[in-house]
Design an enzyme around this catalytic site. Structure first.
Site, mmCIF file in Angstrom:
data_model
loop_
_atom_site.group_PDB
_atom_site.id
_atom_site.type_symbol
_atom_site.label_atom_id
_atom_site.label_comp_id
_atom_site.label_asym_id
_atom_site.label_seq_id
_atom_site.Cartn_x
_atom_site.Cartn_y
_atom_site.Cartn_z
ATOM 1 N N LYS A 187 44.466 37.186 53.537
ATOM 2 C CA LYS A 187 44.226 38.617 53.672
ATOM 3 C C LYS A 187 45.078 39.425 52.713
ATOM 4 O O LYS A 187 44.657 40.439 52.180
ATOM 5 C CB LYS A 187 44.515 39.033 55.120
ATOM 6 C CG LYS A 187 44.246 40.489 55.425
ATOM 7 C CD LYS A 187 42.763 40.780 55.358
ATOM 8 C CE LYS A 187 42.449 42.240 55.610
ATOM 9 N NZ LYS A 187 41.081 42.559 55.131
ATOM 10 N N GLU B 214 30.292 44.557 45.312
ATOM 11 C CA GLU B 214 30.923 44.327 46.616
ATOM 12 C C GLU B 214 30.015 43.479 47.521
ATOM 13 O O GLU B 214 30.489 42.592 48.228
ATOM 14 C CB GLU B 214 31.257 45.678 47.267
ATOM 15 C CG GLU B 214 31.738 45.618 48.705
ATOM 16 C CD GLU B 214 33.039 44.852 48.912
ATOM 17 O OE1 GLU B 214 33.646 44.411 47.931
ATOM 18 O OE2 GLU B 214 33.427 44.660 50.088
ATOM 19 N N ARG C 215 46.474 35.755 57.404
ATOM 20 C CA ARG C 215 47.106 35.986 56.102
ATOM 21 C C ARG C 215 47.092 34.737 55.218
ATOM 22 O O ARG C 215 47.208 34.837 54.003
ATOM 23 C CB ARG C 215 48.561 36.410 56.313
ATOM 24 C CG ARG C 215 48.729 37.751 56.965
ATOM 25 C CD ARG C 215 50.173 38.000 57.260
ATOM 26 N NE ARG C 215 50.976 37.950 56.061
ATOM 27 C CZ ARG C 215 51.455 39.007 55.423
ATOM 28 N NH1 ARG C 215 51.201 40.206 55.883
ATOM 29 N NH2 ARG C 215 52.174 38.877 54.343
ATOM 30 N N HIS D 125 19.937 41.473 30.018
ATOM 31 C CA HIS D 125 20.758 40.936 28.916
ATOM 32 C C HIS D 125 21.298 39.561 29.243
ATOM 33 O O HIS D 125 22.266 39.128 28.628
ATOM 34 C CB HIS D 125 21.901 41.908 28.595
ATOM 35 C CG HIS D 125 21.406 43.251 28.144
ATOM 36 N ND1 HIS D 125 20.841 43.453 26.907
ATOM 37 C CD2 HIS D 125 21.340 44.436 28.787
ATOM 38 C CE1 HIS D 125 20.472 44.721 26.799
ATOM 39 N NE2 HIS D 125 20.752 45.337 27.938
ATOM 40 N N CYS E 2 51.528 33.908 53.143
ATOM 41 C CA CYS E 2 52.092 33.168 54.260
ATOM 42 C C CYS E 2 52.516 34.175 55.327
ATOM 43 O O CYS E 2 52.567 35.376 55.078
ATOM 44 C CB CYS E 2 53.305 32.383 53.818
ATOM 45 S SG CYS E 2 52.999 31.377 52.366
ATOM 46 N N TRP F 141 50.390 29.279 53.026
ATOM 47 C CA TRP F 141 49.236 29.261 52.107
ATOM 48 C C TRP F 141 49.776 28.646 50.836
ATOM 49 O O TRP F 141 50.577 29.261 50.130
ATOM 50 C CB TRP F 141 48.739 30.685 51.886
ATOM 51 C CG TRP F 141 47.453 30.791 51.137
ATOM 52 C CD1 TRP F 141 46.185 30.767 51.650
ATOM 53 C CD2 TRP F 141 47.297 30.978 49.720
ATOM 54 N NE1 TRP F 141 45.254 30.911 50.640
ATOM 55 C CE2 TRP F 141 45.910 31.031 49.444
ATOM 56 C CE3 TRP F 141 48.181 31.083 48.647
ATOM 57 C CZ2 TRP F 141 45.397 31.211 48.164
ATOM 58 C CZ3 TRP F 141 47.662 31.257 47.367
ATOM 59 C CH2 TRP F 141 46.286 31.322 47.141
ATOM 60 N N GLU G 67 32.507 35.240 49.510
ATOM 61 C CA GLU G 67 33.751 34.890 50.178
ATOM 62 C C GLU G 67 33.566 34.411 51.614
ATOM 63 O O GLU G 67 34.350 33.583 52.069
ATOM 64 C CB GLU G 67 34.780 36.025 50.094
ATOM 65 C CG GLU G 67 34.446 37.269 50.853
ATOM 66 C CD GLU G 67 35.540 38.337 50.725
ATOM 67 O OE1 GLU G 67 36.694 38.025 50.464
ATOM 68 O OE2 GLU G 67 35.207 39.524 50.917
ATOM 69 N N LYS H 82 31.086 39.860 49.117
ATOM 70 C CA LYS H 82 31.070 39.546 50.550
ATOM 71 C C LYS H 82 30.343 38.220 50.793
ATOM 72 O O LYS H 82 30.802 37.388 51.558
ATOM 73 C CB LYS H 82 30.351 40.662 51.353
ATOM 74 C CG LYS H 82 31.129 41.957 51.469
ATOM 75 C CD LYS H 82 32.241 41.948 52.491
ATOM 76 C CE LYS H 82 33.574 41.656 51.923
ATOM 77 N NZ LYS H 82 34.302 42.518 51.081
ATOM 78 N N ASN I 188 58.355 33.412 52.355
ATOM 79 C CA ASN I 188 57.123 33.895 51.719
ATOM 80 C C ASN I 188 57.487 34.350 50.319
ATOM 81 O O ASN I 188 58.523 34.984 50.145
ATOM 82 C CB ASN I 188 56.565 35.133 52.439
ATOM 83 C CG ASN I 188 55.970 34.806 53.773
ATOM 84 O OD1 ASN I 188 55.874 33.660 54.148
ATOM 85 N ND2 ASN I 188 55.595 35.845 54.509
ATOM 86 N N GLY I 189 56.607 34.121 49.370
ATOM 87 C CA GLY I 189 56.873 34.578 48.004
ATOM 88 C C GLY I 189 56.989 33.393 47.066
ATOM 89 O O GLY I 189 56.594 32.268 47.407
HETATM 90 C C1 AGP Z 1 37.918 41.335 49.881
HETATM 91 O O1 AGP Z 1 37.118 41.131 50.977
HETATM 92 C C2 AGP Z 1 39.194 40.585 49.872
HETATM 93 N N1 AGP Z 1 39.903 40.706 51.079
HETATM 94 C C3 AGP Z 1 40.035 40.843 48.613
HETATM 95 O O2 AGP Z 1 39.212 40.919 47.499
HETATM 96 C C4 AGP Z 1 40.929 42.103 48.667
HETATM 97 O O3 AGP Z 1 40.153 43.263 48.586
HETATM 98 C C5 AGP Z 1 41.933 42.036 47.524
HETATM 99 O O4 AGP Z 1 42.727 40.887 47.678
HETATM 100 C C6 AGP Z 1 42.817 43.265 47.456
HETATM 101 O O5 AGP Z 1 43.567 43.419 48.618
HETATM 102 P P1 AGP Z 1 44.275 44.783 48.959
HETATM 103 O O6 AGP Z 1 43.229 45.812 49.154
HETATM 104 O O7 AGP Z 1 45.053 44.500 50.198
HETATM 105 O O8 AGP Z 1 45.166 45.126 47.793
#
Ligand code: AGP
Length: 607
Positions: free
Chosen positions: A602, A480, A27, A503, A2, A73, A487, A484, A99-100
């Site tokens: 984020k 990775e 975020r 496998h 949030c 969020w 997501e 990408k 937040n939290g």
């Molecule tokens: C990847 O594109 C995402 N944003 C997510 O997997 C991210 O890498 C993960 O949440 C870890 O975040 P951080 O690097 O801020 O710890």
């Protein structure tokens, strides 16, 4: 996840708060809300993007120059208006954003309801407004302190009270709060991106601290009301780094910023005379680092894949034994840390809850804990014994791109530093350094192929499933690349070690299930070719990322993306770029919200 913004000063709060929320939207963003103090306080909330809230605020045009705002969020309760923040106490005097997660909210809520408090939401956060109400006896700071003493869990909060029209109370435990102090005005936010337009003087709140801000002033106490003396820090990130410029999306801008981000990661960090890296942030722990026998890298998501890459690099350049572990798993393992173990936490945001918990556990067990973090002053940066900053600049797109390649660059520098203190030769060190210095230009050559990669996206983006394969250094890149695509383009993608494919996942291959094969001409090339043959034999379509001038792959695959040749260890810094661009173009072609993909945030500050 949030976002919080708070403003007290002489300007109308509405613009500053809404603008701040828009900057925090990356975020987390399923609903939002705003409260502004006035003779008749203004409160409005909206489900969906901040634009929905913004429309209401512009229509209502509320007066007042003290207010708080929030993007939510959802964790406890769906994204609805009652669940959106700010939450209000029973008297209508207190407005609070959080937040939290309040872990003991159920017993607290039960007790408060028995005492006559009326709740309007399903959230854990609302208990905080009622706890402050219960504790309030004319002193808001004392009420916030008393309320928070009863709480278990994490919080970053901002609170306003009608009887205190010139102040805002803030507090943190586990969720960041930064104060911004200007001339006759003060702000606070969960992220510096909401402050950078207004001031370059910031104060990072620490856990279990409560801050009181008024126009141009601030003071801090602990939860136990002990005064804390802290000055402001100069914010080094300017407001322009939050602008998209001519790019249609932040993600594309950040993909194109990678050559510069790698240059920043390398700047001042190479000692050519000795063929070694210079990492000032590790100087204080260098002796312990030299005695280390074991390295455990903990992180999440893309940062975890950077860690996986780091494992191969440390194994190649040093004699350390290296493990990588998802922070969410590491934190609950029965850890038997051997002597001379170093734990390295990698995080772009520096606020990821699982990574933070993992490093705290490792510290408790006596390990030397290092950080590799992008956001300066973040929790992970502050809680590790020592560490290195990425200096990649603010990354706004939810999908990590430039922070990934920055992390990889610094992992190479760290391995070089440790390796040269052991048995890595000057020549080997220098060949890595020369390769690293070539990476930015190599990246520019790949970025110049963006249009060609868009054409490939046009050709393949109707497929619903993709396989990404790579071996050794390229295996983390396969993971990775697949992440990408998942997501941001919402396409199913499996990242696999190429040798593992037979496998199981090979059963999926058919003409509608394309494969992205990462196959530079390196030490694993011949093996990857065999895996490509296996896919071809099952009529799978293949796009290969390979070395410039490759003459053998053309007849085996459907399409080729060429990358410049570089040191084998460094090629993943290049091979990931076409995969980022491919995912980006697929997402745009499919009409996805590239910078704010659904369900994602984020900075993942909850477990
Ligand atoms: C990847 O594109 C995402 N944003 C997510 O997997 C991210 O890498 C993960 O949440 C870890 O975040 P951080 O690097 O801020 O710890």
């Amino acid at each position: 996840m949030c976002g919080i913004v708070a403003y007290v000063g002489h300007q109308p709060a509405r613009e500053i708060l809404v603008e701040g929320l828009k900057r925090l939207e990356y975020r987390g963003y399923d609903s939002s809300g705003i409260a502004i103090l006035n003779d008749r306080p203004y409160l409005t909330k909206a489900v969906g993007k901040v634009a929905a809230l913004e429309q209401r605020v512009w229509k209502d045009n509320p007066e007042g120059s003290v207010g708080i705002a929030h993007t939510r969020w959802a964790t406890h309760g769906k994204p609805t208006e009652p669940n959106a923040h700010p939450h209000v106490d029973c008297t209508g005097q207190i407005y609070l954003v959080h937040n939290g997660i309040i872990e003991n909210y159920l017993p607290l809520k039960k007790r408060l309801m028995a005492a006559g408090h009326r709740f309007c939401s399903e959230t854990d956060s609302e208990v905080l407004a009622h706890l402050v109400e219960e504790a309030y006896q004319g002193n808001l700071e004392a009420a916030v302190q008393r309320a928070l003493q009863q709480v278990q869990g994490t919080y970053g909060i901002a609170v306003i009270h009608r009887a205190h029209p010139q102040e805002i109370m803030l507090a943190r435990r586990g969720s960041p709060i930064v104060l911004g102090v200007g001339k006759e005005e003060s702000l606070a936010a969960s992220d510096i991106s909401a402050l950078a337009q207004h001031t370059d003087q910031v104060v990072y709140l620490e856990d279990n601290e409560v801050a009181r801000i008024g126009p141009g002033r601030f003071s801090i106490t602990t939860l136990e009301n002990r005064p804390v003396s802290r000055g402001t820090t100069l914010l080094e990130i300017g407001p322009e780094s939050m602008e998209r410029g001519s790019f249609p999306h932040f993600m594309l801008k950040e993909i194109f910023e990678q050559p510069e981000a790698v240059e920043n990661a390398l700047r001042g960090r190479i000692n050519h005379a000795e063929g070694v890296a210079k990492l000032g942030g590790l100087e204080s722990v260098f002796d312990r680092l030299q005695q280390a026998r074991h390295l455990i890298i903990v992180s999440c998501g893309t940062s975890y894949y950077a860690g996986l890459y780091g494992r191969y690099v440390f194994e190649a350049l040093t004699d350390l034994t290296v493990e990588t572990e998802l922070a969410s798993e590491f934190r609950y393992r029965k850890l038997n840390l051997r002597q001379n173990t170093v734990v390295l936490a990698i995080s772009q945001s520096g606020e990821t809850a699982d990574t933070l918990a993992a490093l705290r556990e490792a510290k408790r067990k006596g390990a030397l804990v290092l950080g590799l973090v992008n956001v300066v002053g973040s929790s992970i940066a502050r809680e590790t014994h020592a560490g290195v900053y990425c200096h990649a600049g603010i990354e706004v797109g939810v999908a990590s791109t430039k922070s990934f390649t920055s992390q990889m660059t610094i992992l190479v520098l760290m391995a070089l530093l440790v390796g040269r203190g052991r048995d890595l030769s000057y020549e080997e060190g220098m060949s890595i350094i020369h390769g690293l210095e070539k990476v930015p230009d190599d990246m520019r050559a790949i970025l110049a192929q963006s249009d060609q990669i868009r054409k490939l996206a046009e050709k393949y983006c109707a497929a619903q499933h993709f396989l990404y394969i790579g071996r050794k250094y390229q295996y983390p890149i396969a993971l990775e690349g697949a992440l990408k695509l998942k997501e941001i383009a919402y396409l199913h993608a499996e990242g696999y070690a190429a040798g593992e494919m037979k496998h199981g996942p090979i059963a999926l291959i058919d003409p509608a299930f394309p494969t992205m094969a990462i196959a530079p001409e390196d030490g694993s090339y011949e093996k990857v070719i065999s895996n490509i043959q296996e896919i071809r034999a099952r009529e799978g379509h293949i796009v290969a990322v390979t070395s410039r001038g490759n003459t053998t792959l053309g007849s085996l695959v459907d399409d080729i993306i060429e990358i410049p040749r570089n040191h084998e260890i460094l090629t993943p810094l290049l091979s990931v770029l076409p995969l980022q661009l491919f995912a980006y173009h697929c997402a745009v072609l499919r009409g996805c919200d590239v910078d704010k993909p659904r369900n994602l945030a984020k900075s993942v500050t909850v477990e």
